[in-house]
Design a protein around this motif. Structure first.
Motif, PDB file in Angstrom:
ATOM      1  N   ALA A  10       5.267  -5.452  -0.936  1.00 22.20           N
ATOM      2  CA  ALA A  10       6.511  -4.692  -0.740  1.00 22.20           C
ATOM      3  C   ALA A  10       7.723  -5.599  -0.890  1.00 22.20           C
ATOM      4  O   ALA A  10       7.654  -6.799  -0.636  1.00 22.20           O
ATOM      5  CB  ALA A  10       6.512  -4.030   0.633  1.00 22.20           C
TER       6      ALA A  10
ATOM      7  N   GLN B 277       1.994   0.448   2.774  1.00 19.38           N
ATOM      8  CA  GLN B 277       1.572  -0.904   2.423  1.00 19.38           C
ATOM      9  C   GLN B 277       0.073  -1.096   2.660  1.00 19.38           C
ATOM     10  O   GLN B 277      -0.630  -1.681   1.828  1.00 19.38           O
ATOM     11  CB  GLN B 277       2.375  -1.928   3.232  1.00 19.38           C
ATOM     12  CG  GLN B 277       3.846  -1.939   2.817  1.00 19.38           C
ATOM     13  CD  GLN B 277       4.687  -2.734   3.777  1.00 19.38           C
ATOM     14  OE1 GLN B 277       4.753  -3.953   3.658  1.00 19.38           O
ATOM     15  NE2 GLN B 277       5.306  -2.056   4.737  1.00 19.38           N
ATOM     16  N   GLN B 278      -0.431  -0.579   3.769  1.00 17.15           N
ATOM     17  CA  GLN B 278      -1.848  -0.736   4.092  1.00 17.15           C
ATOM     18  C   GLN B 278      -2.743   0.090   3.173  1.00 17.15           C
ATOM     19  O   GLN B 278      -3.926  -0.218   3.022  1.00 17.15           O
ATOM     20  CB  GLN B 278      -2.087  -0.404   5.563  1.00 17.15           C
ATOM     21  CG  GLN B 278      -1.457  -1.444   6.478  1.00 17.15           C
ATOM     22  CD  GLN B 278      -1.352  -1.013   7.929  1.00 17.15           C
ATOM     23  OE1 GLN B 278      -1.472   0.162   8.267  1.00 17.15           O
ATOM     24  NE2 GLN B 278      -1.095  -1.978   8.808  1.00 17.15           N
TER      25      GLN B 278
ATOM     26  N   GLN C  38       4.464   1.080   6.932  1.00 16.18           N
ATOM     27  CA  GLN C  38       3.250   0.289   7.125  1.00 16.18           C
ATOM     28  C   GLN C  38       2.034   0.974   6.524  1.00 16.18           C
ATOM     29  O   GLN C  38       1.188   0.325   5.902  1.00 16.18           O
ATOM     30  CB  GLN C  38       3.044   0.002   8.611  1.00 16.18           C
ATOM     31  CG  GLN C  38       4.048  -0.987   9.160  1.00 16.18           C
ATOM     32  CD  GLN C  38       3.833  -1.327  10.621  1.00 16.18           C
ATOM     33  OE1 GLN C  38       3.073  -0.670  11.338  1.00 16.18           O
ATOM     34  NE2 GLN C  38       4.522  -2.351  11.088  1.00 16.18           N
TER      35      GLN C  38
ATOM     36  N   TYR D 205       4.058   9.013  -1.965  1.00 17.17           N
ATOM     37  CA  TYR D 205       2.988   8.108  -2.396  1.00 17.17           C
ATOM     38  C   TYR D 205       1.613   8.756  -2.297  1.00 17.17           C
ATOM     39  O   TYR D 205       0.672   8.345  -2.974  1.00 17.17           O
ATOM     40  CB  TYR D 205       3.014   6.811  -1.566  1.00 17.17           C
ATOM     41  CG  TYR D 205       2.263   6.883  -0.256  1.00 17.17           C
ATOM     42  CD1 TYR D 205       0.987   6.336  -0.131  1.00 17.17           C
ATOM     43  CD2 TYR D 205       2.826   7.479   0.872  1.00 17.17           C
ATOM     44  CE1 TYR D 205       0.292   6.392   1.073  1.00 17.17           C
ATOM     45  CE2 TYR D 205       2.154   7.535   2.072  1.00 17.17           C
ATOM     46  CZ  TYR D 205       0.885   6.991   2.175  1.00 17.17           C
ATOM     47  OH  TYR D 205       0.206   7.062   3.368  1.00 17.17           O
TER      48      TYR D 205
ATOM     49  N   THR E  26      11.009  -1.518   1.529  1.00 12.50           N
ATOM     50  CA  THR E  26      11.135  -1.182   2.934  1.00 12.50           C
ATOM     51  C   THR E  26      11.997  -2.244   3.605  1.00 12.50           C
ATOM     52  O   THR E  26      12.330  -3.258   2.991  1.00 12.50           O
ATOM     53  CB  THR E  26       9.750  -1.052   3.615  1.00 12.50           C
ATOM     54  OG1 THR E  26       9.920  -0.503   4.922  1.00 12.50           O
ATOM     55  CG2 THR E  26       9.017  -2.384   3.665  1.00 12.50           C
TER      56      THR E  26
ATOM     57  N   LEU F 158       1.516  -7.957   1.024  1.00 10.60           N
ATOM     58  CA  LEU F 158       1.111  -6.638   0.531  1.00 10.60           C
ATOM     59  C   LEU F 158       2.009  -6.119  -0.590  1.00 10.60           C
ATOM     60  O   LEU F 158       1.913  -4.956  -0.973  1.00 10.60           O
ATOM     61  CB  LEU F 158       1.039  -5.632   1.683  1.00 10.60           C
ATOM     62  CG  LEU F 158      -0.022  -5.949   2.747  1.00 10.60           C
ATOM     63  CD1 LEU F 158       0.000  -4.909   3.856  1.00 10.60           C
ATOM     64  CD2 LEU F 158      -1.410  -6.043   2.134  1.00 10.60           C
TER      65      LEU F 158
ATOM     66  N   PRO G 289       8.961  -5.786   5.105  1.00  9.68           N
ATOM     67  CA  PRO G 289       7.628  -5.729   4.486  1.00  9.68           C
ATOM     68  C   PRO G 289       6.570  -6.501   5.281  1.00  9.68           C
ATOM     69  O   PRO G 289       6.873  -7.531   5.888  1.00  9.68           O
ATOM     70  CB  PRO G 289       7.842  -6.390   3.126  1.00  9.68           C
ATOM     71  CG  PRO G 289       9.309  -6.321   2.874  1.00  9.68           C
ATOM     72  CD  PRO G 289       9.958  -6.381   4.223  1.00  9.68           C
TER      73      PRO G 289
ATOM     74  N   PHE H 247       7.616  -0.947  -4.378  1.00  7.61           N
ATOM     75  CA  PHE H 247       7.846  -0.304  -3.083  1.00  7.61           C
ATOM     76  C   PHE H 247       8.834  -1.132  -2.272  1.00  7.61           C
ATOM     77  O   PHE H 247       8.717  -2.353  -2.198  1.00  7.61           O
ATOM     78  CB  PHE H 247       6.532  -0.154  -2.309  1.00  7.61           C
ATOM     79  CG  PHE H 247       6.731   0.318  -0.898  1.00  7.61           C
ATOM     80  CD1 PHE H 247       7.185   1.604  -0.640  1.00  7.61           C
ATOM     81  CD2 PHE H 247       6.492  -0.520   0.180  1.00  7.61           C
ATOM     82  CE1 PHE H 247       7.403   2.048   0.663  1.00  7.61           C
ATOM     83  CE2 PHE H 247       6.699  -0.088   1.492  1.00  7.61           C
ATOM     84  CZ  PHE H 247       7.152   1.197   1.722  1.00  7.61           C
TER      85      PHE H 247
ATOM     86  N   TYR I 225      -0.789   0.812  -1.971  1.00  8.93           N
ATOM     87  CA  TYR I 225       0.211   1.292  -2.928  1.00  8.93           C
ATOM     88  C   TYR I 225       1.172   0.179  -3.325  1.00  8.93           C
ATOM     89  O   TYR I 225       1.467  -0.023  -4.503  1.00  8.93           O
ATOM     90  CB  TYR I 225       0.980   2.479  -2.338  1.00  8.93           C
ATOM     91  CG  TYR I 225       1.977   3.102  -3.298  1.00  8.93           C
ATOM     92  CD1 TYR I 225       1.616   4.203  -4.062  1.00  8.93           C
ATOM     93  CD2 TYR I 225       3.262   2.585  -3.443  1.00  8.93           C
ATOM     94  CE1 TYR I 225       2.515   4.775  -4.957  1.00  8.93           C
ATOM     95  CE2 TYR I 225       4.163   3.141  -4.334  1.00  8.93           C
ATOM     96  CZ  TYR I 225       3.779   4.240  -5.087  1.00  8.93           C
ATOM     97  OH  TYR I 225       4.682   4.787  -5.986  1.00  8.93           O
ATOM     98  N   SER I 226       1.664  -0.576  -2.350  1.00  7.25           N
ATOM     99  CA  SER I 226       2.689  -1.586  -2.625  1.00  7.25           C
ATOM    100  C   SER I 226       2.144  -2.818  -3.343  1.00  7.25           C
ATOM    101  O   SER I 226       2.914  -3.604  -3.888  1.00  7.25           O
ATOM    102  CB  SER I 226       3.378  -2.009  -1.324  1.00  7.25           C
ATOM    103  OG  SER I 226       2.435  -2.520  -0.399  1.00  7.25           O
ATOM    104  N   THR I 227       0.852  -2.977  -3.371  1.00  6.55           N
ATOM    105  CA  THR I 227       0.257  -4.111  -4.082  1.00  6.55           C
ATOM    106  C   THR I 227       0.406  -3.942  -5.586  1.00  6.55           C
ATOM    107  O   THR I 227       0.626  -4.906  -6.317  1.00  6.55           O
ATOM    108  CB  THR I 227      -1.232  -4.251  -3.706  1.00  6.55           C
ATOM    109  OG1 THR I 227      -1.325  -4.392  -2.288  1.00  6.55           O
ATOM    110  CG2 THR I 227      -1.858  -5.465  -4.375  1.00  6.55           C
TER     111      THR I 227
END
Length: 191
Positions: A74, A53-54, A50, A33, A65, A72, A68, A63, A57-59
């Motif tokens: 995921a 997500q922070q 984490q 990523y 995991t 966000l 999640p 993505f 990227y996952s928004t």
């Protein structure tokens, strides 16, 4: 369509991800990523998951995991593969997306040439150092074989470089030398 699943073994060092993105769908894991947006990304280790997500990227991107963070974007990894590692899960997601031909790149499943940790992201945040002992790969091999067996109608092609350990071929899992793969993507033939 052709799909490419990127493990993080050093055998994929000579492969242009930008070129792969022009040729098909690209699935990847963890530190990818930092440099590329791909069709789907997977991270199962909590600290890097984490961080992904922070980062936001996952928004905006697909993505997966295990757990999640709320709000966000995921997605939870597929239930059947919940306990698997990132590379095998990314392979399963490509198969669930009904990709007919799935190339596995950087799935080295063994140590680097010097017998040490084999990962393109060594010496970066969330990863071991290049001098560390190699990660045990027995579980990854079992998980990858299980995914291949779960999707008998898809063709899986594992690209082998200098640092790629041998694993058995199956009816729908074949191996291809890195040089032959590079020739295929450079000519666009036989993909």
């Amino acid at each position: 369509m052709t799909a490419f699943v990127l493990g993080n073994g050093v055998s994929r060092n000579s492969i242009s991800i930008d070129q792969l993105l022009k040729l098909g769908c690209v699935y990847g894991c963890n530190g990818l990523y930092r440099s590329h947006t791909v069709t789907a990304l997977v991270a199962t280790d909590k600290p890097i998951a984490q961080a992904i997500q922070q980062s936001g990227y996952s928004t905006n991107n697909r993505f997966y995991t295990r757990r999640p963070l709320p709000g966000l974007g995921a997605q939870v990894v597929p239930k059947k593969y919940f306990g698997f590692s990132s590379g095998p899960i990314a392979t399963a997601i490509a198969a669930e997306d009904r990709q007919p031909v799935i190339y596995l790149l950087g799935f080295d499943m063994g140590p680097a040439i010097d017998g040490k940790f084999n990962n393109l992201y060594a010496d970066t945040e969330f990863y071991k150092t290049t001098g560390a002992h190699p990660t045990y790969t027995g579980n990854w091999i079992k998980q990858l074989v299980q995914v291949v067996q779960d999707f008998p109608k898809q063709q899986f092609i594992r690209v082998k470089g200098e640092t790629t350990a041998d694993i058995q071929e199956l009816n729908n899992l074949k191996h291809l030398p890195l040089a032959t793969f590079l020739q295929r993507i450079n000519t666009g033939k036989d993909l």
